[in-house]
Design a protein around this motif. Sequence first.
Motif, mmCIF file in Angstrom:
data_model
loop_
_atom_site.group_PDB
_atom_site.id
_atom_site.type_symbol
_atom_site.label_atom_id
_atom_site.label_comp_id
_atom_site.label_asym_id
_atom_site.label_seq_id
_atom_site.Cartn_x
_atom_site.Cartn_y
_atom_site.Cartn_z
ATOM 1 N N ALA A 30 -6.987 0.139 10.826
ATOM 2 C CA ALA A 30 -7.039 0.884 9.573
ATOM 3 C C ALA A 30 -7.426 -0.063 8.431
ATOM 4 N N SER A 31 -7.960 0.511 7.359
ATOM 5 C CA SER A 31 -8.345 -0.280 6.187
ATOM 6 C C SER A 31 -7.607 0.230 4.951
ATOM 7 N N TRP A 32 -7.109 -0.715 4.151
ATOM 8 C CA TRP A 32 -6.444 -0.371 2.897
ATOM 9 C C TRP A 32 -7.116 -1.163 1.778
ATOM 10 N N PHE A 33 -7.143 -0.572 0.585
ATOM 11 C CA PHE A 33 -7.841 -1.208 -0.533
ATOM 12 C C PHE A 33 -6.938 -1.322 -1.750
ATOM 13 N N CYS A 34 -7.019 -2.482 -2.412
ATOM 14 C CA CYS A 34 -6.280 -2.705 -3.649
ATOM 15 C C CYS A 34 -6.781 -1.763 -4.736
#
Length: 336
Positions: free
Chosen positions: A260-264
């Motif tokens: 999974a990818s998470w972004f600030c």
Amino acid sequence: MASHYQHLSFEERRKIAKWREGKMPVPEIADRLSRPASTIYRELKRNTFLDAELPQYSGYYAVTAQDKYERRRAVHRKLVAYPEVKAAVEDALKAGWSPEQIAGRMRLEQHRICVSHETIYRFAYSKLGLAEAFYRHLPEHRRRRRPRNHRRHQRSHIQDSQSLCHRPAVVAERQEFGHWECDLMMFRKENGKVNVTSLVERVSRFTVLIRNEDRHSEPIMEALIAGLAPLPAEARQSITFDRGTEFSAWRRLKDGIGAASWFCDPQAPWQKGTVENTNGRLRKHLPRSTEPTALTNRYLRSICQSLNSTPRKCLGYRTPAEVFESNLMALRNRLE
């Protein structure tokens, strides 16, 4: 709140010597210096010069008293009293360890003689330490300690990104192994487009470095997939990015390795503080002036090995490699 005791200065010792020569009583000297009389009595007892062969030359002399005071203080400084400890500290500093890491590792390994990080700093900035330029071995190489400047970033918005506010609490609180943070380390424009991906596992602080030929997102994501693919799926569950366009092909991670990818949030790179802090450490080895030809895979691996074998306070002074391997073994045992 009680004030800290201040040792007598050389100027105060000059006054004591002058007034004692004039037969001034100790209580009056103490009053003039705004000191307890016991301090003056103790100073006279400890630092008066005594000559058994020529007693007429015995007496209290400021220069002699100051010299005796400094010699006595030096005996209690561990890095002066124990040259082998000083040599070990110096070797660790040259290897890139911070004073706090050195002190913590000594306690963890239960050395016979341990020093605190403040002892290392005090020696570095003492008269003897400055004479030896010992401060040059410290992480910042500065004659004085001062706050670090904050890095400033300008990042563009990424459409359809998954905001950090939706990241599970077990990831945010470092309760689960296998979640990473990622950033790019850039170099001077005149050296071309070559850059380095820095990848850090949040629980263990284990670091991986990958060379990139440019900032195109798809090759960067493919390199991440290739680098993480050998790990079990539970050891590469997610990666947190900032909103740079170089990470716009993040969907490839889900298709390639199921991560999974998470972004600030926009303009908030501090939300991935683990990799930001790691980049600061890496700049010692990879300054912005680094030539692209120096960024070989062998060199990057050697940097990772150095960083991953350095004890960290947040890990109880264990090394990232030790913690990463421990979590990996526990994960494999659960899967068997």
